[in-house]
Write a protein that holds these residues in place. Structure first.
Motif, PDB file in Angstrom:
ATOM      1  N   VAL A 105       0.244  -4.239 -11.510  1.00 31.75           N
ATOM      2  CA  VAL A 105       0.269  -4.888 -10.202  1.00 31.75           C
ATOM      3  C   VAL A 105      -1.113  -4.783  -9.569  1.00 31.75           C
ATOM      4  O   VAL A 105      -1.725  -3.703  -9.559  1.00 31.75           O
ATOM      5  N   CYS A 106      -1.592  -5.911  -9.028  1.00 30.59           N
ATOM      6  CA  CYS A 106      -2.904  -5.947  -8.385  1.00 30.59           C
ATOM      7  C   CYS A 106      -2.770  -6.041  -6.870  1.00 30.59           C
ATOM      8  O   CYS A 106      -1.722  -6.424  -6.340  1.00 30.59           O
ATOM      9  N   GLU A 107      -3.846  -5.733  -6.159  1.00 29.98           N
ATOM     10  CA  GLU A 107      -3.797  -5.582  -4.706  1.00 29.98           C
ATOM     11  C   GLU A 107      -3.513  -6.887  -3.968  1.00 29.98           C
ATOM     12  O   GLU A 107      -3.047  -6.864  -2.825  1.00 29.98           O
ATOM     13  N   LYS A 109       1.955  -8.680 -13.839  1.00 33.09           N
ATOM     14  CA  LYS A 109       2.599  -9.183 -15.058  1.00 33.09           C
ATOM     15  C   LYS A 109       3.155  -8.019 -15.865  1.00 33.09           C
ATOM     16  O   LYS A 109       2.824  -6.849 -15.617  1.00 33.09           O
ATOM     17  N   ARG A 110       4.012  -8.379 -16.810  1.00 35.27           N
ATOM     18  CA  ARG A 110       4.541  -7.401 -17.763  1.00 35.27           C
ATOM     19  C   ARG A 110       3.962  -7.674 -19.143  1.00 35.27           C
ATOM     20  O   ARG A 110       3.820  -8.826 -19.549  1.00 35.27           O
ATOM     21  N   THR A 111       3.650  -6.583 -19.835  1.00 36.24           N
ATOM     22  CA  THR A 111       3.147  -6.682 -21.201  1.00 36.24           C
ATOM     23  C   THR A 111       3.922  -5.690 -22.066  1.00 36.24           C
ATOM     24  O   THR A 111       4.117  -4.535 -21.646  1.00 36.24           O
ATOM     25  N   PRO A 112       4.415  -6.103 -23.239  1.00 33.63           N
ATOM     26  CA  PRO A 112       5.148  -5.159 -24.099  1.00 33.63           C
ATOM     27  C   PRO A 112       4.328  -3.909 -24.380  1.00 33.63           C
ATOM     28  O   PRO A 112       3.116  -3.986 -24.654  1.00 33.63           O
ATOM     29  N   ALA A 113       4.983  -2.753 -24.313  1.00 30.50           N
ATOM     30  CA  ALA A 113       4.281  -1.488 -24.561  1.00 30.50           C
ATOM     31  C   ALA A 113       3.682  -1.452 -25.960  1.00 30.50           C
ATOM     32  O   ALA A 113       2.653  -0.812 -26.191  1.00 30.50           O
ATOM     33  N   ASN A 128     -10.011 -10.255 -11.360  1.00 30.66           N
ATOM     34  CA  ASN A 128     -10.932 -11.216 -10.760  1.00 30.66           C
ATOM     35  C   ASN A 128     -10.662 -11.365  -9.257  1.00 30.66           C
ATOM     36  O   ASN A 128      -9.859 -10.623  -8.684  1.00 30.66           O
ATOM     37  N   ASP A 129     -11.303 -12.351  -8.617  1.00 27.73           N
ATOM     38  CA  ASP A 129     -11.127 -12.557  -7.175  1.00 27.73           C
ATOM     39  C   ASP A 129      -9.695 -12.933  -6.832  1.00 27.73           C
ATOM     40  O   ASP A 129      -9.191 -12.600  -5.749  1.00 27.73           O
ATOM     41  N   ARG A 130      -9.025 -13.654  -7.729  1.00 30.52           N
ATOM     42  CA  ARG A 130      -7.638 -14.054  -7.471  1.00 30.52           C
ATOM     43  C   ARG A 130      -6.704 -12.865  -7.432  1.00 30.52           C
ATOM     44  O   ARG A 130      -5.830 -12.760  -6.560  1.00 30.52           O
ATOM     45  N   ASN A 131      -6.832 -11.937  -8.361  1.00 28.58           N
ATOM     46  CA  ASN A 131      -5.913 -10.800  -8.481  1.00 28.58           C
ATOM     47  C   ASN A 131      -6.314  -9.603  -7.635  1.00 28.58           C
ATOM     48  O   ASN A 131      -5.466  -8.901  -7.090  1.00 28.58           O
ATOM     49  N   GLY A 132      -7.625  -9.348  -7.550  1.00 31.13           N
ATOM     50  CA  GLY A 132      -8.079  -8.111  -6.951  1.00 31.13           C
ATOM     51  C   GLY A 132      -7.988  -6.974  -7.962  1.00 31.13           C
ATOM     52  O   GLY A 132      -7.686  -7.179  -9.139  1.00 31.13           O
ATOM     53  N   LYS A 133      -8.254  -5.769  -7.509  1.00 30.25           N
ATOM     54  CA  LYS A 133      -8.217  -4.597  -8.379  1.00 30.25           C
ATOM     55  C   LYS A 133      -6.778  -4.140  -8.642  1.00 30.25           C
ATOM     56  O   LYS A 133      -5.859  -4.467  -7.901  1.00 30.25           O
ATOM     57  N   VAL A 134      -6.599  -3.342  -9.690  1.00 30.66           N
ATOM     58  CA  VAL A 134      -5.279  -2.800 -10.038  1.00 30.66           C
ATOM     59  C   VAL A 134      -4.911  -1.686  -9.056  1.00 30.66           C
ATOM     60  O   VAL A 134      -5.726  -0.809  -8.751  1.00 30.66           O
ATOM     61  N   VAL A 135      -3.671  -1.728  -8.567  1.00 31.96           N
ATOM     62  CA  VAL A 135      -3.188  -0.676  -7.655  1.00 31.96           C
ATOM     63  C   VAL A 135      -2.097   0.177  -8.292  1.00 31.96           C
ATOM     64  O   VAL A 135      -1.816   1.292  -7.832  1.00 31.96           O
ATOM     65  N   GLY A 136      -1.454  -0.328  -9.341  1.00 30.49           N
ATOM     66  CA  GLY A 136      -0.391   0.447  -9.970  1.00 30.49           C
ATOM     67  C   GLY A 136       0.016  -0.111 -11.315  1.00 30.49           C
ATOM     68  O   GLY A 136      -0.059  -1.320 -11.546  1.00 30.49           O
ATOM     69  N   ARG A 192      -2.874  -6.255   1.709  1.00 34.87           N
ATOM     70  CA  ARG A 192      -2.905  -6.020   0.266  1.00 34.87           C
ATOM     71  C   ARG A 192      -1.777  -5.084  -0.142  1.00 34.87           C
ATOM     72  O   ARG A 192      -1.255  -4.309   0.671  1.00 34.87           O
ATOM     73  N   VAL A 193      -1.409  -5.144  -1.405  1.00 39.25           N
ATOM     74  CA  VAL A 193      -0.385  -4.257  -1.960  1.00 39.25           C
ATOM     75  C   VAL A 193      -0.999  -2.877  -2.159  1.00 39.25           C
ATOM     76  O   VAL A 193      -2.120  -2.754  -2.650  1.00 39.25           O
ATOM     77  N   VAL A 194      -0.245  -1.839  -1.756  1.00 39.49           N
ATOM     78  CA  VAL A 194      -0.773  -0.463  -1.886  1.00 39.49           C
ATOM     79  C   VAL A 194       0.122   0.443  -2.693  1.00 39.49           C
ATOM     80  O   VAL A 194      -0.303   1.529  -3.093  1.00 39.49           O
ATOM     81  N   ALA A 195       1.386   0.050  -2.929  1.00 38.23           N
ATOM     82  CA  ALA A 195       2.301   0.912  -3.686  1.00 38.23           C
ATOM     83  C   ALA A 195       3.324   0.070  -4.414  1.00 38.23           C
ATOM     84  O   ALA A 195       3.713  -1.007  -3.959  1.00 38.23           O
ATOM     85  N   VAL A 196       3.782   0.567  -5.570  1.00 30.63           N
ATOM     86  CA  VAL A 196       4.786  -0.103  -6.381  1.00 30.63           C
ATOM     87  C   VAL A 196       5.658   0.935  -7.047  1.00 30.63           C
ATOM     88  O   VAL A 196       5.180   2.008  -7.442  1.00 30.63           O
ATOM     89  N   GLU A 197       6.971   0.649  -7.136  1.00 30.42           N
ATOM     90  CA  GLU A 197       7.899   1.616  -7.751  1.00 30.42           C
ATOM     91  C   GLU A 197       9.037   0.886  -8.429  1.00 30.42           C
ATOM     92  O   GLU A 197       9.524  -0.159  -7.943  1.00 30.42           O
ATOM     93  N   ALA A 198       9.470   1.379  -9.583  1.00 28.84           N
ATOM     94  CA  ALA A 198      10.617   0.813 -10.306  1.00 28.84           C
ATOM     95  C   ALA A 198      11.886   1.522  -9.849  1.00 28.84           C
ATOM     96  O   ALA A 198      11.897   2.743  -9.659  1.00 28.84           O
ATOM     97  N   LEU A 199      12.969   0.739  -9.660  1.00 28.49           N
ATOM     98  CA  LEU A 199      14.240   1.261  -9.189  1.00 28.49           C
ATOM     99  C   LEU A 199      15.304   1.045 -10.247  1.00 28.49           C
ATOM    100  O   LEU A 199      15.481  -0.069 -10.743  1.00 28.49           O
ATOM    101  N   SER A 200      16.036   2.094 -10.600  1.00 28.90           N
ATOM    102  CA  SER A 200      17.126   2.004 -11.573  1.00 28.90           C
ATOM    103  C   SER A 200      18.434   2.111 -10.837  1.00 28.90           C
ATOM    104  O   SER A 200      18.676   3.088 -10.099  1.00 28.90           O
ATOM    105  N   ASP A 201      19.359   1.162 -11.005  1.00 29.85           N
ATOM    106  CA  ASP A 201      20.664   1.197 -10.335  1.00 29.85           C
ATOM    107  C   ASP A 201      21.548   2.219 -10.997  1.00 29.85           C
ATOM    108  O   ASP A 201      21.426   2.493 -12.163  1.00 29.85           O
TER     109      ASP A 201
END
Length: 395
Positions: free
Chosen positions: A299-301, A306-310, A329-337, A386-395
């Motif tokens: 996830v970028c700021e 995107k997702r990429t297979p491990a 790049n300018d469109r995405n910004g830097k990686v935040v998570g 900008r985006v500053v945090a990201v977290e995955a949630l499991s039901d």
């Protein structure tokens, strides 16, 4: 000299006959206690308290102690309902927990909902989901560790609650701030804590070493001058480690290349950064048993990701530069998570204005490593949001 019965005009013979009946009955009721052992209600002890009340209080205390002993010790967590909570921490150190039911899933690219009220220039820094009964290991930028239970954290009844300052719960040192919070059900044997610093140093310590943390905290890693702790994770001793940089690179290596060390040790080189301005922003623990459905989410700021297979990330030796995971790049910004996710999970993103969006992981398309990704949340570019945090949630 006249007695009281004569003065009051009473038949004293009747009173004496009554005594003859009552005294034997009283002896039977109290177990044949001698008359001289019966407490006088007017008699007092050395402290001036009625002796009858003192004796009764002693008996009650003994009975109460026996009842508590028979019932067993009641632990605090047994009085607290177990439910999933969303825990957030702001960059200014305000922490809170909110019931997960307060958030609903939305479509990818939605506007989100107001998730936290922050004061001017304060940003949401960390977010995770844990049970009220879980422990939370907290690591600071200076390499120290603290511990709390989730139910000890302040609860907010709405998504927009601000929370309370962490300094009210932890004895933080001057200039010290929380950079990572790890929820866990207990301190299981055979587990490890793996730490990563901004300059690419990694260190592994047995989890049990953090089971008894005093209120003032303990040393988790010995940092070099100018370095900060940025990531922490729980491992099983046979995992793969992925170190992710702000410029969009990832290095994956075997956990066995990092030997277990004591809490106060420095650690070893985990990655070689490509530029002086680059730094580690995330560390992920990858299971070797994970199937093809496991993906690495970047996830970028500016709200793109995107997702990429491990499996697309080749194994490298510890200390190498790694491979590209997304174009910064300018469109995405830097990686935040960077997170490890599967289709059945949801994703929660937080912006620096306090907006939160929850989206389904399966709605995010899978892309190759060297690509730009898609929009995950629509932000306001005019305000500099900008985006500053990201977290995955499991039901």
């Amino acid at each position: 000299e006249e007695d009281c019965g004569t003065i009051l005009g009473l038949d004293t013979s009747a009173l004496k006959e009554g005594e003859d009946v009552i005294e034997p009955l009283a002896e039977r009721l109290v177990g044949n206690v001698a008359a001289e052992d019966i407490l006088d209600p007017m008699e007092r002890d050395e402290a001036g308290r009625p002796r009858m009340l003192a004796e009764a209080g002693s008996l009650i205390s003994e009975e109460t102690a026996q009842i508590i002993e028979d019932a067993g010790e009641i632990r605090l967590e047994e009085l607290i309902a177990e439910e999933p909570m969303v825990v957030t921490l702001s960059r200014e150190g305000y922490v809170r927990r909110v019931s997960l039911s307060e958030y609903r899933a939305q479509g990818r690219g939605g506007r989100g909902v107001q998730g936290a009220t922050t004061k001017e220039e304060d940003l949401i820094h960390k977010l995770f989901v844990a049970s009220t009964h879980d422990y939370v290991l907290m690591f600071t930028n200076t390499g120290r560790a603290y511990s709390k239970r989730v139910f000890d954290l302040p609860e907010s009844q709405s998504r927009s609650g601000k929370g309370k300052a962490m300094v009210n719960f932890l004895e933080l040192q001057p200039g010290e701030r929380i950079v990572e919070m790890l929820p866990l059900p207990g301190f299981e044997a055979g587990k490890f804590v793996l730490l990563a610093t901004a300059k690419g140093v990694v260190k592994k310590t047995e989890l049990d070493a953090f089971s008894a943390i005093r209120s003032t905290g303990i040393i988790a890693v010995d940092l070099d001058e100018g370095d900060d702790l940025v990531g922490a994770g729980i491992t099983d001793g046979q995992s793969d480690i992925a170190l992710c940089t702000r410029d969009g690179y990832v290095v994956r290596f075997r956990e066995e290349q990092v030997r277990a060390m004591g809490r106060t040790a420095r650690g070893v080189r985990g990655v070689t950064l490509k530029s002086a301005s680059d730094r580690i922003v995330a560390m992920q623990v990858l299971s070797r048993d994970s199937g093809s459905e496991t993906t690495l989410l970047t996830v970028c700021e500016k709200g793109f990701g995107k997702r990429t297979p491990a499996s697309d990330y080749p194994l490298k030796n510890r200390g190498t530069q790694g491979v590209i995971t997304i174009k910064t790049n300018d469109r995405n910004g830097k990686v935040v998570g960077v997170l490890t996710v599967v289709d059945s999970e949801d994703l929660m993103l937080v912006t620096d204005t306090g907006r939160v969006i929850r989206i389904r992981v399966r709605d995010i398309p899978t892309r190759g490593r060297n690509t730009q990704g898609v929009r995950l949340i629509r932000i306001d570019p005019a305000s500099g949001e900008r985006v500053v945090a990201v977290e995955a949630l499991s039901d």
